[in-house]
Design a protein around this motif. Structure first.
Motif, PDB file in Angstrom:
ATOM      1  N   GLU A 109     -24.223  17.832  18.348  1.00  0.00           N
ATOM      2  CA  GLU A 109     -24.861  18.428  17.166  1.00  0.00           C
ATOM      3  C   GLU A 109     -26.096  17.648  16.740  1.00  0.00           C
ATOM      4  O   GLU A 109     -27.065  18.233  16.252  1.00  0.00           O
ATOM      5  N   ALA A 110     -26.063  16.314  16.930  1.00  0.00           N
ATOM      6  CA  ALA A 110     -27.232  15.504  16.574  1.00  0.00           C
ATOM      7  C   ALA A 110     -28.426  15.886  17.449  1.00  0.00           C
ATOM      8  O   ALA A 110     -29.549  16.058  16.960  1.00  0.00           O
ATOM      9  N   VAL A 111     -28.193  16.036  18.760  1.00  0.00           N
ATOM     10  CA  VAL A 111     -29.291  16.393  19.679  1.00  0.00           C
ATOM     11  C   VAL A 111     -29.776  17.818  19.388  1.00  0.00           C
ATOM     12  O   VAL A 111     -30.978  18.062  19.255  1.00  0.00           O
ATOM     13  N   ALA A 112     -28.835  18.746  19.259  1.00  0.00           N
ATOM     14  CA  ALA A 112     -29.228  20.143  19.008  1.00  0.00           C
ATOM     15  C   ALA A 112     -29.974  20.257  17.674  1.00  0.00           C
ATOM     16  O   ALA A 112     -30.984  20.968  17.572  1.00  0.00           O
ATOM     17  N   GLY A 113     -29.495  19.514  16.653  1.00  0.00           N
ATOM     18  CA  GLY A 113     -30.152  19.556  15.343  1.00  0.00           C
ATOM     19  C   GLY A 113     -31.547  18.970  15.391  1.00  0.00           C
ATOM     20  O   GLY A 113     -32.485  19.505  14.802  1.00  0.00           O
TER      21      GLY A 113
END
Ligand code: ACO
Length: 180
Positions: A109-113
Motif C-alpha cells: 500500500e505504501a508503494v501503490a500510494g
C-alpha cells in the motif's frame, strides 16, 4: 510495526533481507549455486546506490518490527514503456519469519500510494511464474493477470507473470487505505 521511506543507512539491512528472502523464497525455483553465491556485501553496495538515487523515478520503503527493519519494497516508473501501466512495484521482500502477518500488505500500500500521489493511475508487477505464494498475494490484493514473459533477472533467464492495478487512487494516503 511501521512502514517508512528508506534511508541510505538502511542499505545493510535491506541487503541482508534481500539475500535471506531470496534464499528461502527461491529454493528449488532458481539454481542453488546462484542462491548460495549471493552476497550481502555486493547487495549492500547495489542498494546504497539505489537509496541515494531515490526520487520520483525510484523509491524504497522499509517496514520495521520491534525497531528492526524486517522487510522492504521498491517501486517507481514502469521499466518497459507499457502504455497503460506507468508505475511498477519492482520488489517486495520480507524475512520468512515475518511473512503472513500483514506487513506485506502495508508495504504494498505504501508503494501503490506513493505512485498514486506522484501522478500514476496504474501499476504492474512482475513475479516469477513459479512463485505461487506471491501470485496469490497479488491476486488477493486485486491484481489482474496481464501475461507471461521471459526476462533476465540478476543474469538468469526466468519465466515471469505480470499483474496490474488500474485504480491506484484507492491506495492514496488519506483515502481508504492510509500508507501507514
Ligand atoms: N493467496 C491468497 N491470499 C494471500 C496469499 C496467498 N498466497 N498471501 C497473502 N495473502 C493475503 C493475506 O491473507 C492477507 O489478506 P487480508 O489482508 O485481506 O487479511 C493479504 O494477502 C496480505 O497478506 P500479508 O500477510 O500482508 O502478506 P505478507 O506479509 O506475507 O507479504 C509477501 C507478502 C511480500 C509476498 C511476503 O510473503 C514475502 O516476502 N514473500 C517472499 C518474497 C516474495 O515472494 N516476494 C515477491 C517477489 S515478486 C517481486 O518482488 C516483484
Amino acid at each position: 510495526m511501521s512502514v517508512r521511506p528508506a534511508r541510505t543507512a538502511d542499505a545493510a539491512a535491506i541487503a541482508r533481507i534481500h539475500v535471506a528472502s531470496w534464499r528461502t523464497t527461491y529454493a528449488g525455483l532458481i539454481p542453488a549455486d546462484f542462491l548460495a553465491g549471493m552476497s550481502a556485501r555486493a547487495q549492500q553496495s547495489r542498494w546504497s546506490e539505489i537509496l541515494s538515487a531515490q526520487g520520483r523515478a525510484t523509491f524504497v520503503y522499509v517496514v520495521e518490527s520491534d525497531g528492526e527493519v524486517v522487510g522492504f519494497a521498491s517501486g517507481g516508473r514502469e521499466r518497459e514503456g507499457n502504455p497503460r501501466y506507468s508505475g511498477e512495484l519492482y520488489a517486495i521482500y520480507l524475512l520468512q519469519e515475518q511473512q503472513g502477518k500483514g506487513l506485506g500488505r502495508k508495504l504494498f500500500e505504501a508503494v501503490a500510494g506513493r505512485l498514486a500521489d506522484t501522478g500514476h493511475r496504474a501499476m504492474l508487477v512482475w513475479v516469477l511464474a513459479a512463485n505461487s505464494a506471491a501470485r496469490g498475494f497479488y491476486e488477493h490484493l486485486g491484481g489482474s493477470f496481464l501475461g507471461d514473459a521471459r526476462h533476465h533477472v540478476a543474469g538468469l533467464q526466468v519465466d515471469e507473470a505480470s499483474y496490474g492495478w488500474s485504480d491506484l487512487e484507492q491506495f492514496s494516503p488519506g483515502r481508504a487505505w492510509p500508507a501507514g
